[in-house]
Design a protein around this motif. Structure first.
Motif, PDB file in Angstrom:
ATOM      1  N   MET A   1       0.844  -1.169   0.000  1.00 24.75           N
ATOM      2  CA  MET A   1       0.000   0.000   0.000  1.00 24.75           C
ATOM      3  C   MET A   1       0.884   1.223   0.000  1.00 24.75           C
ATOM      4  SD  MET A   1      -2.863   1.283   2.739  1.00 24.75           S
ATOM      5  CE  MET A   1      -1.846   1.019   4.134  1.00 24.75           C
ATOM      6  N   LEU A   2       0.530   2.208  -0.780  1.00 24.25           N
ATOM      7  CA  LEU A   2       1.223   3.486  -0.804  1.00 24.25           C
ATOM      8  C   LEU A   2       0.268   4.554  -0.305  1.00 24.25           C
ATOM      9  CD1 LEU A   2       2.814   3.314  -4.363  1.00 24.25           C
ATOM     10  CD2 LEU A   2       3.940   2.903  -2.187  1.00 24.25           C
ATOM     11  N   VAL A   3       0.803   5.499   0.437  1.00 27.66           N
ATOM     12  CA  VAL A   3       0.023   6.655   0.872  1.00 27.66           C
ATOM     13  C   VAL A   3       0.788   7.893   0.450  1.00 27.66           C
ATOM     14  CG1 VAL A   3      -0.971   7.898   2.814  1.00 27.66           C
ATOM     15  CG2 VAL A   3      -0.913   5.400   2.844  1.00 27.66           C
ATOM     16  N   ARG A   4       0.183   8.716  -0.399  1.00 26.44           N
ATOM     17  CA  ARG A   4       0.790   9.981  -0.790  1.00 26.44           C
ATOM     18  C   ARG A   4       0.438  10.996   0.287  1.00 26.44           C
ATOM     19  NH1 ARG A   4      -1.732  13.173  -5.056  1.00 26.44           N
ATOM     20  NH2 ARG A   4      -2.250  11.163  -5.936  1.00 26.44           N
ATOM     21  N   ILE A   5       1.433  11.446   1.056  1.00 25.48           N
ATOM     22  CA  ILE A   5       1.208  12.368   2.162  1.00 25.48           C
ATOM     23  C   ILE A   5       0.862  13.739   1.606  1.00 25.48           C
ATOM     24  CG2 ILE A   5       2.265  13.502   4.170  1.00 25.48           C
ATOM     25  CD1 ILE A   5       1.692  10.540   4.614  1.00 25.48           C
ATOM     26  N   VAL A   6      -0.268  14.296   2.066  1.00 23.51           N
ATOM     27  CA  VAL A   6      -0.687  15.625   1.629  1.00 23.51           C
ATOM     28  C   VAL A   6      -0.851  16.582   2.802  1.00 23.51           C
ATOM     29  CG1 VAL A   6      -1.756  14.844  -0.516  1.00 23.51           C
ATOM     30  CG2 VAL A   6      -3.121  14.934   1.572  1.00 23.51           C
ATOM     31  N   GLY A   7      -0.642  16.098   4.014  1.00 22.30           N
ATOM     32  CA  GLY A   7      -0.728  16.967   5.186  1.00 22.30           C
ATOM     33  C   GLY A   7      -0.113  16.284   6.381  1.00 22.30           C
ATOM     34  N   ALA A   8       0.303  17.075   7.349  1.00 24.23           N
ATOM     35  CA  ALA A   8       0.886  16.526   8.567  1.00 24.23           C
ATOM     36  C   ALA A   8       0.544  17.425   9.739  1.00 24.23           C
ATOM     37  CB  ALA A   8       2.398  16.389   8.419  1.00 24.23           C
ATOM     38  N   GLY A   9       0.622  16.864  10.938  1.00 21.00           N
ATOM     39  CA  GLY A   9       0.313  17.639  12.132  1.00 21.00           C
ATOM     40  C   GLY A   9       1.174  17.190  13.293  1.00 21.00           C
ATOM     41  N   PHE A  10       0.711  17.487  14.486  1.00 14.85           N
ATOM     42  CA  PHE A  10       1.406  17.083  15.697  1.00 14.85           C
ATOM     43  C   PHE A  10       0.954  15.687  16.108  1.00 14.85           C
ATOM     44  CE2 PHE A  10       1.364  21.702  15.945  1.00 14.85           C
ATOM     45  CZ  PHE A  10       2.684  21.964  16.213  1.00 14.85           C
ATOM     46  N   GLY A  31       4.861  17.195  12.732  1.00 14.25           N
ATOM     47  CA  GLY A  31       4.902  16.465  11.475  1.00 14.25           C
ATOM     48  C   GLY A  31       4.823  14.957  11.607  1.00 14.25           C
ATOM     49  N   HIS A  32       4.618  14.460  12.818  1.00 10.97           N
ATOM     50  CA  HIS A  32       4.614  13.019  13.046  1.00 10.97           C
ATOM     51  C   HIS A  32       3.353  12.355  12.495  1.00 10.97           C
ATOM     52  CE1 HIS A  32       5.331   9.215  15.043  1.00 10.97           C
ATOM     53  NE2 HIS A  32       4.157   9.307  15.619  1.00 10.97           N
ATOM     54  N   GLU A  33       2.224  13.006  12.577  1.00 18.08           N
ATOM     55  CA  GLU A  33       0.964  12.453  12.083  1.00 18.08           C
ATOM     56  C   GLU A  33       0.782  12.892  10.635  1.00 18.08           C
ATOM     57  OE1 GLU A  33      -1.092  10.467  13.712  1.00 18.08           O
ATOM     58  OE2 GLU A  33      -0.086  10.573  15.645  1.00 18.08           O
ATOM     59  N   GLY A  34       0.524  11.939   9.764  1.00 22.44           N
ATOM     60  CA  GLY A  34       0.359  12.274   8.358  1.00 22.44           C
ATOM     61  C   GLY A  34      -1.032  11.938   7.856  1.00 22.44           C
ATOM     62  N   ALA A  35      -1.464  12.644   6.843  1.00 22.89           N
ATOM     63  CA  ALA A  35      -2.718  12.357   6.159  1.00 22.89           C
ATOM     64  C   ALA A  35      -2.422  12.346   4.676  1.00 22.89           C
ATOM     65  CB  ALA A  35      -3.756  13.421   6.482  1.00 22.89           C
ATOM     66  N   GLY A  36      -3.026  11.429   3.964  1.00 29.44           N
ATOM     67  CA  GLY A  36      -2.700  11.367   2.556  1.00 29.44           C
ATOM     68  C   GLY A  36      -3.723  10.635   1.733  1.00 29.44           C
ATOM     69  N   ILE A  37      -3.304  10.253   0.557  1.00 26.70           N
ATOM     70  CA  ILE A  37      -4.155   9.593  -0.421  1.00 26.70           C
ATOM     71  C   ILE A  37      -3.673   8.150  -0.551  1.00 26.70           C
ATOM     72  CG2 ILE A  37      -4.870   9.587  -2.836  1.00 26.70           C
ATOM     73  CD1 ILE A  37      -4.364  12.669  -2.741  1.00 26.70           C
ATOM     74  N   VAL A  38      -4.586   7.210  -0.334  1.00 21.55           N
ATOM     75  CA  VAL A  38      -4.234   5.796  -0.370  1.00 21.55           C
ATOM     76  C   VAL A  38      -4.210   5.309  -1.815  1.00 21.55           C
ATOM     77  CG1 VAL A  38      -4.969   3.469   0.304  1.00 21.55           C
ATOM     78  CG2 VAL A  38      -5.219   5.388   1.899  1.00 21.55           C
ATOM     79  N   GLU A  39      -3.139   4.606  -2.139  1.00 17.23           N
ATOM     80  CA  GLU A  39      -2.996   4.000  -3.458  1.00 17.23           C
ATOM     81  C   GLU A  39      -2.662   2.530  -3.244  1.00 17.23           C
ATOM     82  OE1 GLU A  39      -0.153   6.876  -4.453  1.00 17.23           O
ATOM     83  OE2 GLU A  39      -1.643   8.262  -5.223  1.00 17.23           O
ATOM     84  N   GLU A  40      -3.542   1.629  -3.667  1.00 21.18           N
ATOM     85  CA  GLU A  40      -3.477   0.203  -3.371  1.00 21.18           C
ATOM     86  C   GLU A  40      -2.785  -0.573  -4.482  1.00 21.18           C
ATOM     87  OE1 GLU A  40      -4.165  -1.865  -0.991  1.00 21.18           O
ATOM     88  OE2 GLU A  40      -4.484  -3.746  -2.013  1.00 21.18           O
ATOM     89  N   VAL A  41      -1.914  -1.496  -4.083  1.00 20.54           N
ATOM     90  CA  VAL A  41      -1.263  -2.411  -5.024  1.00 20.54           C
ATOM     91  C   VAL A  41      -1.581  -3.833  -4.581  1.00 20.54           C
ATOM     92  CG1 VAL A  41       0.924  -3.188  -5.997  1.00 20.54           C
ATOM     93  CG2 VAL A  41       0.628  -0.779  -5.364  1.00 20.54           C
ATOM     94  N   ARG A  52     -11.017   0.090  -3.287  1.00 21.04           N
ATOM     95  CA  ARG A  52     -11.706   1.237  -3.896  1.00 21.04           C
ATOM     96  C   ARG A  52     -12.977   1.566  -3.120  1.00 21.04           C
ATOM     97  NH1 ARG A  52      -9.660  -1.349  -8.556  1.00 21.04           N
ATOM     98  NH2 ARG A  52     -11.580  -2.530  -8.859  1.00 21.04           N
ATOM     99  N   GLU A  53     -13.718   0.544  -2.707  1.00 21.32           N
ATOM    100  CA  GLU A  53     -14.929   0.772  -1.905  1.00 21.32           C
ATOM    101  C   GLU A  53     -14.606   1.485  -0.597  1.00 21.32           C
ATOM    102  OE1 GLU A  53     -17.543  -2.552  -1.079  1.00 21.32           O
ATOM    103  OE2 GLU A  53     -17.017  -3.440  -3.010  1.00 21.32           O
ATOM    104  N   LEU A  54     -13.452   1.154  -0.020  1.00 22.97           N
ATOM    105  CA  LEU A  54     -13.063   1.722   1.270  1.00 22.97           C
ATOM    106  C   LEU A  54     -12.328   3.049   1.144  1.00 22.97           C
ATOM    107  CD1 LEU A  54     -11.984  -1.556   3.080  1.00 22.97           C
ATOM    108  CD2 LEU A  54     -14.108  -0.261   3.382  1.00 22.97           C
ATOM    109  N   GLY A  55     -12.153   3.539  -0.084  1.00 26.99           N
ATOM    110  CA  GLY A  55     -11.589   4.872  -0.250  1.00 26.99           C
ATOM    111  C   GLY A  55     -10.263   4.975  -0.963  1.00 26.99           C
ATOM    112  N   ALA A  56      -9.686   3.859  -1.433  1.00 27.57           N
ATOM    113  CA  ALA A  56      -8.445   3.963  -2.198  1.00 27.57           C
ATOM    114  C   ALA A  56      -8.720   4.792  -3.441  1.00 27.57           C
ATOM    115  CB  ALA A  56      -7.916   2.579  -2.579  1.00 27.57           C
ATOM    116  N   THR A  57      -7.847   5.719  -3.737  1.00 26.99           N
ATOM    117  CA  THR A  57      -8.064   6.618  -4.866  1.00 26.99           C
ATOM    118  C   THR A  57      -7.498   6.066  -6.172  1.00 26.99           C
ATOM    119  OG1 THR A  57      -6.058   7.762  -4.231  1.00 26.99           O
ATOM    120  CG2 THR A  57      -8.129   8.669  -3.418  1.00 26.99           C
ATOM    121  N   ALA A  58      -6.647   5.046  -6.081  1.00 27.84           N
ATOM    122  CA  ALA A  58      -6.093   4.412  -7.274  1.00 27.84           C
ATOM    123  C   ALA A  58      -5.688   2.989  -6.910  1.00 27.84           C
ATOM    124  CB  ALA A  58      -4.880   5.188  -7.778  1.00 27.84           C
ATOM    125  N   THR A  59      -5.794   2.098  -7.865  1.00 29.08           N
ATOM    126  CA  THR A  59      -5.330   0.725  -7.658  1.00 29.08           C
ATOM    127  C   THR A  59      -4.447   0.333  -8.839  1.00 29.08           C
ATOM    128  OG1 THR A  59      -7.321  -0.189  -8.689  1.00 29.08           O
ATOM    129  CG2 THR A  59      -7.338   0.011  -6.295  1.00 29.08           C
TER     130      THR A  59
END
Length: 152
Positions: A1-10, A31-41, A52-59
């Motif tokens: 699984m890949l996650v493209r990080i698009v934001g981070a916080g404390f 910057g320890h907590e990240g939020a991003g876009i899930v890309e499934e392999v 995809r049903e659970l929210g992966a944006t690309a497979t």
């Protein structure tokens, strides 16, 4: 699984909107907590469909001949983070190839055979990290699961 990080916080800021009154405990690391876009392999269409049903944006099918190029395209030049659950050295090395310089692959599954890293991985500052039970404190995390997983 890949996650493209698009934001981070404390640390633990992901808990704040879900847990009224939750107070993060020191140490708090920027910057320890990240939020991003899930890309499934995966190799199995049914699991990619579920992703995809659970929210992966690309497979991407793991058997594609040009998997590295496809994944680098999806991650805009390479992933900063990738997660391997297979323990398969070939899959792990593909994940390493997909990383951008200084990227990190987390290994949840123990490698099934000896893992040989390509010299270019080290020259580019890429990281391979074993993950054992994550970084959660079970005594704190487990009681919060009913709040994190509504309906469970």
């Amino acid at each position: 699984m890949l996650v493209r990080i698009v934001g981070a916080g404390f640390c633990h800021t992901d808990m704040l909107p879900r847990t009224p009154g939750f107070m993060a405990q020191p140490p708090i690391i920027t910057g320890h907590e990240g939020a991003g876009i899930v890309e499934e392999v995966d190799l199995h269409e049914n699991r990619m469909s579920l992703a995809r049903e659970l929210g992966a944006t690309a497979t991407v099918h793991g058997g594609d001949d040009d998997i590295v190029a496809k994944l680098r395209g999806l991650t805009r030049g390479g992933a900063q983070y990738a997660l391997d659950t297979t323990g398969n050295p070939g899959v792990i090395n593909t994940a390493i190839d997909v990383l951008r310089p200084t990227g990190t692959v987390g290994l949840v599954g123990a490698p099934s055979r000896p893992l040989t890293l390509p010299p270019s991985a080290l020259a580019q500052g890429k990281n391979v990290r074993g993950i054992l039970e994550g970084d959660a404190v079970p005594q704190l995390f487990i009681p919060q699961l009913p709040v994190l997983l509504p309906g469970s």
